[in-house]
Design a protein around this motif. Structure first.
Motif, mmCIF file in Angstrom:
data_model
loop_
_atom_site.group_PDB
_atom_site.id
_atom_site.type_symbol
_atom_site.label_atom_id
_atom_site.label_comp_id
_atom_site.label_asym_id
_atom_site.label_seq_id
_atom_site.Cartn_x
_atom_site.Cartn_y
_atom_site.Cartn_z
ATOM 1 N N PHE A 293 7.817 3.880 -8.147
ATOM 2 C CA PHE A 293 8.565 3.841 -6.897
ATOM 3 C C PHE A 293 9.883 4.568 -7.101
ATOM 4 C CE2 PHE A 293 5.686 0.351 -6.659
ATOM 5 C CZ PHE A 293 5.377 0.195 -5.328
ATOM 6 N N HIS B 32 0.832 -1.194 0.000
ATOM 7 C CA HIS B 32 0.000 0.000 0.000
ATOM 8 C C HIS B 32 0.868 1.247 0.000
ATOM 9 C CE1 HIS B 32 0.833 0.544 4.289
ATOM 10 N NE2 HIS B 32 0.711 -0.764 4.364
ATOM 11 N N TYR B 33 0.227 2.375 -0.161
ATOM 12 C CA TYR B 33 0.899 3.658 -0.281
ATOM 13 C C TYR B 33 1.778 3.986 0.925
ATOM 14 C CZ TYR B 33 1.410 8.728 -0.632
ATOM 15 O OH TYR B 33 1.905 9.994 -0.674
ATOM 16 N N ASP C 44 1.879 2.180 -10.319
ATOM 17 C CA ASP C 44 2.577 3.101 -9.428
ATOM 18 C C ASP C 44 4.058 3.186 -9.760
ATOM 19 O OD1 ASP C 44 0.530 4.088 -7.675
ATOM 20 O OD2 ASP C 44 0.462 2.106 -6.764
ATOM 21 N N THR D 299 9.885 5.249 -1.978
ATOM 22 C CA THR D 299 8.574 5.850 -1.753
ATOM 23 C C THR D 299 7.744 5.829 -3.027
ATOM 24 O OG1 THR D 299 9.387 8.053 -2.300
ATOM 25 C CG2 THR D 299 9.411 7.428 0.029
ATOM 26 N N ILE D 300 6.440 5.906 -2.844
ATOM 27 C CA ILE D 300 5.499 6.115 -3.946
ATOM 28 C C ILE D 300 5.092 7.579 -3.830
ATOM 29 C CG2 ILE D 300 3.309 5.445 -4.986
ATOM 30 C CD1 ILE D 300 3.485 2.819 -3.438
ATOM 31 N N THR E 109 3.363 -9.231 -9.070
ATOM 32 C CA THR E 109 2.018 -8.659 -9.098
ATOM 33 C C THR E 109 1.007 -9.773 -8.865
ATOM 34 O OG1 THR E 109 1.802 -8.936 -11.483
ATOM 35 C CG2 THR E 109 2.693 -6.842 -10.715
ATOM 36 N N ALA F 289 -1.238 -0.316 -3.576
ATOM 37 C CA ALA F 289 -0.276 -0.075 -4.652
ATOM 38 C C ALA F 289 -0.573 -1.003 -5.823
ATOM 39 C CB ALA F 289 1.147 -0.307 -4.153
ATOM 40 N N THR F 290 -0.495 -0.470 -7.032
ATOM 41 C CA THR F 290 -0.745 -1.263 -8.233
ATOM 42 C C THR F 290 0.482 -1.213 -9.148
ATOM 43 O OG1 THR F 290 -1.656 0.552 -9.547
ATOM 44 C CG2 THR F 290 -3.208 -0.668 -8.140
ATOM 45 N N PRO G 116 -0.062 7.918 -5.220
ATOM 46 C CA PRO G 116 -0.706 6.672 -5.630
ATOM 47 C C PRO G 116 -1.482 6.854 -6.932
ATOM 48 C CG PRO G 116 -1.793 7.585 -3.694
ATOM 49 C CD PRO G 116 -0.622 8.447 -3.987
ATOM 50 N N SER G 117 -1.439 5.828 -7.779
ATOM 51 C CA SER G 117 -2.123 5.911 -9.073
ATOM 52 C C SER G 117 -3.636 5.739 -8.941
ATOM 53 C CB SER G 117 -1.559 4.870 -10.033
ATOM 54 O OG SER G 117 -1.796 3.572 -9.529
ATOM 55 N N TRP H 32 8.606 -3.230 -9.867
ATOM 56 C CA TRP H 32 8.059 -4.349 -9.090
ATOM 57 C C TRP H 32 7.716 -5.506 -10.010
ATOM 58 C CZ3 TRP H 32 8.719 -3.135 -4.201
ATOM 59 C CH2 TRP H 32 8.297 -4.058 -3.234
#
Length: 117
Positions: free
Chosen positions: A45, A7-8, A43, A22-23, A70, A39-40, A26-27, A67
């Motif tokens: 990073f 998550h964010y 996003d 960090t993000i 998924t 988090a998708t 968030p998208s 990432w």
């Protein structure tokens, strides 16, 4: 492979401390865990403060993270969510872009209530 949803607000570090991952934004903000956006794969990073030891040799420090882990079954607005695999350190969930030998970031703190596949 099942894992915990990222998550964010998750606390992550680059493989070369004290780099913080960090993000920035968030998208998506529709699906939340613990009042924070999930988090998708959409996003971005970013890494700040990477101290990669080979910088003196001309190798760049980590600047971002791509990432690789998924969800295959959990999607938010058609985009797969990101998972932190449950203890399987041999399966790297992500890699630092810009690092000659790719190293996964370390997820230090995240929510433990929601998992996905």
């Amino acid at each position: 492979m099942p894992g915990l949803l990222l998550h964010y607000g998750a606390t992550m570090m680059c493989a070369h401390p004290p780099g913080n991952v960090t993000i920035p934004a968030p998208s998506q903000q529709r699906v939340l865990v613990g009042s924070l956006p999930v988090a998708t794969a959409a996003d971005t990073f970013l890494v700040a403060g990477c101290s990669f030891p080979a910088m003196s040799l001309g190798a760049p420090p980590c600047t971002s993270v791509t990432w690789l882990q998924t969800a295959g079954r959990v999607f938010v607005q058609g985009v797969p969510v990101l998972l932190q695999p449950t203890p399987a350190p041999s399966l790297a969930p992500a890699l630092g872009v810009g690092t000659p030998p790719p190293n996964p970031p370390m997820v230090m703190a995240l929510q433990y209530r929601v998992s996905g596949m």
